[in-house]
Every structure is written in C-alpha cells, then in structure tokens.
Scaffold this motif. Structure first.
Motif, PDB file in Angstrom:
ATOM      1  N   ASP A 173       0.793  -1.232   0.000  1.00  0.00           N
ATOM      2  CA  ASP A 173       0.000   0.000   0.000  1.00  0.00           C
ATOM      3  C   ASP A 173       0.827   1.286   0.000  1.00  0.00           C
ATOM      4  N   GLY A 174       2.166   1.182   0.060  1.00  0.00           N
ATOM      5  CA  GLY A 174       3.021   2.360   0.025  1.00  0.00           C
ATOM      6  C   GLY A 174       3.181   3.075   1.343  1.00  0.00           C
ATOM      7  N   SER A 175       2.666   2.512   2.419  1.00  0.00           N
ATOM      8  CA  SER A 175       2.823   3.157   3.728  1.00  0.00           C
ATOM      9  C   SER A 175       4.254   3.020   4.224  1.00  0.00           C
ATOM     10  N   VAL A 176       4.679   3.952   5.084  1.00  0.00           N
ATOM     11  CA  VAL A 176       6.060   3.978   5.584  1.00  0.00           C
ATOM     12  C   VAL A 176       6.226   2.969   6.702  1.00  0.00           C
ATOM     13  N   ILE A 177       7.223   2.095   6.551  1.00  0.00           N
ATOM     14  CA  ILE A 177       7.570   1.122   7.587  1.00  0.00           C
ATOM     15  C   ILE A 177       8.673   1.667   8.476  1.00  0.00           C
ATOM     16  N   ASP A 178       9.665   2.312   7.874  1.00  0.00           N
ATOM     17  CA  ASP A 178      10.817   2.815   8.633  1.00  0.00           C
ATOM     18  C   ASP A 178      11.562   3.823   7.766  1.00  0.00           C
ATOM     19  N   ARG A 179      12.439   4.593   8.416  1.00  0.00           N
ATOM     20  CA  ARG A 179      13.322   5.521   7.719  1.00  0.00           C
ATOM     21  C   ARG A 179      14.744   5.295   8.219  1.00  0.00           C
ATOM     22  N   LEU A 180      15.690   5.250   7.280  1.00  0.00           N
ATOM     23  CA  LEU A 180      17.098   5.066   7.605  1.00  0.00           C
ATOM     24  C   LEU A 180      17.822   6.374   7.327  1.00  0.00           C
ATOM     25  N   THR A 181      18.570   6.848   8.297  1.00  0.00           N
ATOM     26  CA  THR A 181      19.292   8.102   8.144  1.00  0.00           C
ATOM     27  C   THR A 181      20.783   7.877   8.324  1.00  0.00           C
ATOM     28  N   GLY A 182      21.583   8.704   7.693  1.00  0.00           N
ATOM     29  CA  GLY A 182      23.030   8.585   7.800  1.00  0.00           C
ATOM     30  C   GLY A 182      23.757   9.160   6.601  1.00  0.00           C
ATOM     31  N   HIS A 183      23.172   9.069   5.414  1.00  0.00           N
ATOM     32  CA  HIS A 183      23.788   9.673   4.234  1.00  0.00           C
ATOM     33  C   HIS A 183      23.640  11.191   4.288  1.00  0.00           C
ATOM     34  N   GLU A 184      24.565  11.866   3.616  1.00  0.00           N
ATOM     35  CA  GLU A 184      24.552  13.326   3.575  1.00  0.00           C
ATOM     36  C   GLU A 184      24.388  13.864   2.160  1.00  0.00           C
ATOM     37  N   ASP A 185      23.893  13.032   1.279  1.00  0.00           N
ATOM     38  CA  ASP A 185      23.691  13.450  -0.111  1.00  0.00           C
ATOM     39  C   ASP A 185      22.581  12.588  -0.702  1.00  0.00           C
ATOM     40  N   ASP A 186      22.211  12.880  -1.953  1.00  0.00           N
ATOM     41  CA  ASP A 186      21.171  12.108  -2.629  1.00  0.00           C
ATOM     42  C   ASP A 186      21.506  10.624  -2.596  1.00  0.00           C
ATOM     43  N   VAL A 187      20.558   9.800  -2.196  1.00  0.00           N
ATOM     44  CA  VAL A 187      20.756   8.349  -2.212  1.00  0.00           C
ATOM     45  C   VAL A 187      20.401   7.864  -3.615  1.00  0.00           C
ATOM     46  N   ALA A 188      21.428   7.613  -4.403  1.00  0.00           N
ATOM     47  CA  ALA A 188      21.236   7.392  -5.841  1.00  0.00           C
ATOM     48  C   ALA A 188      21.032   5.934  -6.215  1.00  0.00           C
ATOM     49  N   ALA A 189      21.476   4.996  -5.366  1.00  0.00           N
ATOM     50  CA  ALA A 189      21.357   3.584  -5.730  1.00  0.00           C
ATOM     51  C   ALA A 189      21.156   2.738  -4.489  1.00  0.00           C
ATOM     52  N   LEU A 190      20.305   1.724  -4.605  1.00  0.00           N
ATOM     53  CA  LEU A 190      20.011   0.796  -3.513  1.00  0.00           C
ATOM     54  C   LEU A 190      19.976  -0.624  -4.066  1.00  0.00           C
ATOM     55  N   SER A 201      23.600   0.778   0.002  1.00  0.00           N
ATOM     56  CA  SER A 201      23.202   2.086  -0.531  1.00  0.00           C
ATOM     57  C   SER A 201      24.435   2.899  -0.868  1.00  0.00           C
ATOM     58  N   THR A 202      24.293   3.744  -1.881  1.00  0.00           N
ATOM     59  CA  THR A 202      25.336   4.701  -2.224  1.00  0.00           C
ATOM     60  C   THR A 202      24.690   6.068  -2.402  1.00  0.00           C
ATOM     61  N   ALA A 203      25.480   7.096  -2.166  1.00  0.00           N
ATOM     62  CA  ALA A 203      24.988   8.469  -2.293  1.00  0.00           C
ATOM     63  C   ALA A 203      25.950   9.260  -3.161  1.00  0.00           C
ATOM     64  N   GLY A 204      25.509  10.436  -3.544  1.00  0.00           N
ATOM     65  CA  GLY A 204      26.359  11.287  -4.344  1.00  0.00           C
ATOM     66  C   GLY A 204      25.639  11.971  -5.479  1.00  0.00           C
ATOM     67  N   GLY A 205      24.400  11.640  -5.674  1.00  0.00           N
ATOM     68  CA  GLY A 205      23.631  12.331  -6.693  1.00  0.00           C
ATOM     69  C   GLY A 205      23.802  11.745  -8.069  1.00  0.00           C
ATOM     70  N   VAL A 216      33.382  14.913  -8.922  1.00  0.00           N
ATOM     71  CA  VAL A 216      33.665  13.575  -8.410  1.00  0.00           C
ATOM     72  C   VAL A 216      33.793  13.561  -6.888  1.00  0.00           C
ATOM     73  N   ALA A 217      33.572  14.686  -6.259  1.00  0.00           N
ATOM     74  CA  ALA A 217      33.621  14.755  -4.799  1.00  0.00           C
ATOM     75  C   ALA A 217      32.367  15.453  -4.304  1.00  0.00           C
ATOM     76  N   GLY A 218      31.975  15.143  -3.098  1.00  0.00           N
ATOM     77  CA  GLY A 218      30.778  15.743  -2.533  1.00  0.00           C
ATOM     78  C   GLY A 218      30.716  15.482  -1.048  1.00  0.00           C
ATOM     79  N   PRO A 219      29.630  15.850  -0.422  1.00  0.00           N
ATOM     80  CA  PRO A 219      29.528  15.657   1.031  1.00  0.00           C
ATOM     81  C   PRO A 219      29.427  14.203   1.444  1.00  0.00           C
ATOM     82  N   ASP A 220      29.103  13.312   0.516  1.00  0.00           N
ATOM     83  CA  ASP A 220      28.944  11.898   0.867  1.00  0.00           C
ATOM     84  C   ASP A 220      29.348  11.045  -0.317  1.00  0.00           C
ATOM     85  N   MET A 221      30.483  10.362  -0.191  1.00  0.00           N
ATOM     86  CA  MET A 221      30.963   9.465  -1.243  1.00  0.00           C
ATOM     87  C   MET A 221      31.053   8.040  -0.715  1.00  0.00           C
ATOM     88  N   THR A 222      30.154   7.676   0.198  1.00  0.00           N
ATOM     89  CA  THR A 222      30.250   6.386   0.875  1.00  0.00           C
ATOM     90  C   THR A 222      29.279   5.370   0.306  1.00  0.00           C
TER      91      THR A 222
END
Length: 230
Positions: A173-190, A201-205, A216-222
């Motif tokens: 139904d699309g309802s929220v089960i949980d939210r994960l926080t820790g990245h500091e940039d767009d979460v581009a891939a899961l 997960s990876t971030a960086g836009g 090639v650098a940003g606030p979150d390259m993890t």
C-alpha cells in the motif's frame, strides 16, 4: 533508444539484435526486465513509466541489419534511425505519465508489480500487465526519490531520497515502515542482498550532464550496508 544485446555465444554475440527509439525525445533513465523475459519496463526524463512487449528470440533483426547497426557510431545514429523508422518504432503496451523524472524502475520479485521512483518525490507501484496504479507514496515536498529496490522475499520497497534518507515502504500500500538516516547526499542507488538480510546504498547524486561530469567529490561518497534492527 532501448537496445537488446545478445550475450549468448554465437555469430552475433555482444551485438545489438533488436532496438527501438523513443521518438518523443525523452531520455530513458532506467530499464528493467519483466520476470517473463518478454517485457521491458522503462522510466524516462519526462516522468513516464512504460511497458514494452518484445520477444528477443522471434523479433530480432535479420543478420544484415544487425551487422549494419554494429557499424553505426553515435554521430550517425540519428540519420540511421531516420532511414529505418519502421524498424526502430515500437508502441508501448501501456504508459503512465504521473511523475516528473523517473530515475529508477524495478520489478517486484513475483513479477506482478512494477515500482518507480520519481524526481517529484513520488514512488508509484503499477500492476505489471495492465499498468493500473496500485498506490503512490508522496514524500517530502520539493524532494526527489532516486534509488530504488524491492526486497527479494518480504513486501518491502526501499527508496532513496534526495535529502539523504532511505524510506522503507510497505509494497502492498506504500505506507512507511521505517526511515534510515546517515547519508549526507542524494541516495542514488540501492540494492538488497539476495538473501534479503542486508541493504546496500550509495549516495552522491546523479551525473547526467557535461557540467556535472567533473564533480567527483561531494559531502557523501560512501557506500553503506544496512542490517535490520534486532
């Protein structure tokens, strides 16, 4: 353009054996096979999700066309498309334009549903055969969803947001089960692990222009690996 390549050994291995061109001019941003191997789902920059029915075994080009297309470079592609319009034209079996951009499209493990992440901050689920909208989740106003993946066993959709969060949604139904926080940039891939016990997960836009190509650098390259809470 959607291109289907032959990877099985044979004379046409590593060549495009059938392709079609999106004449409306939208950049195709994501593609996913249906579980039957005879359908493809795409998301594009104009916010559309579409299903295309194709049988690569019976609808493949003849050997002459395959060989000819293999010699076409990017500079000559549009001229080739214009000369072979009938060959590269295909009508989708359904199409929905309910988004801004559609960054990622994924097919549910059971093959019955298709999920799309939109640049307008919406995640949508569709019935795979008919294209009927099953639900839409609207996130933060002004934000975007980019990364997306479906859990292999449980009915969970993980969606990566432009505010650095990962939202876990109930796939029914699309309802929220949980939210994960820790990245500091767009979460581009899961990506869920095959056993469903981990989420990567990876971030960086998203880099989709020459102006951003050098960034090639940003606030979150993890890259992060998440495990369920006890």
């Amino acid at each position: 353009m959607v291109r289907i390549w032959q990877i099985a050994p044979g004379p046409q291995q590593w060549r495009v054996v059938v392709a079609w061109y999106e004449h409306d001019g939208a950049n195709l941003l994501s593609v996913a096979w249906g579980r039957d191997g005879r359908s493809l789902f795409t998301g594009d920059r104009r916010g559309r999700v579409a299903r295309w029915d194709v049988d690569p075994d019976t609808e493949r080009w003849d050997d002459g066309t395959i060989a000819q297309f293999a010699k076409v470079g990017w500079e000559g592609l549009m001229a080739w498309v214009g000369d072979h319009r009938a060959t590269v034209t295909r009508i989708p079996s359904w199409i929905d334009g309910g988004h801004a951009q559609v960054w990622t499209v994924r097919v549910a493990p059971d093959g019955q549903s298709v999920v799309a992440a939109g640049g307008d901050g919406t995640v949508s689920a569709y019935e795979a055969v008919s294209g009927r909208v099953q639900w839409r989740h609207v996130g933060r106003v002004g934000g975007a969803f980019e990364g997306l993946d479906c859990h292999p066993d449980r009915k969970i959709v993980a969606a990566g947001a432009s505010d650095g969060t990962i939202v876990l949604l109930d796939a029914t139904d699309g309802s929220v089960i949980d939210r994960l926080t820790g990245h500091e940039d767009d979460v581009a891939a899961l990506a869920w692990s095959p056993d469903g016990r981990r989420l990567a997960s990876t971030a960086g836009g998203l880099r989709l222009s020459y102006a951003l190509a050098a960034m090639v650098a940003g606030p979150d390259m993890t890259a992060r690996i998440w495990a369920p809470r006890p």
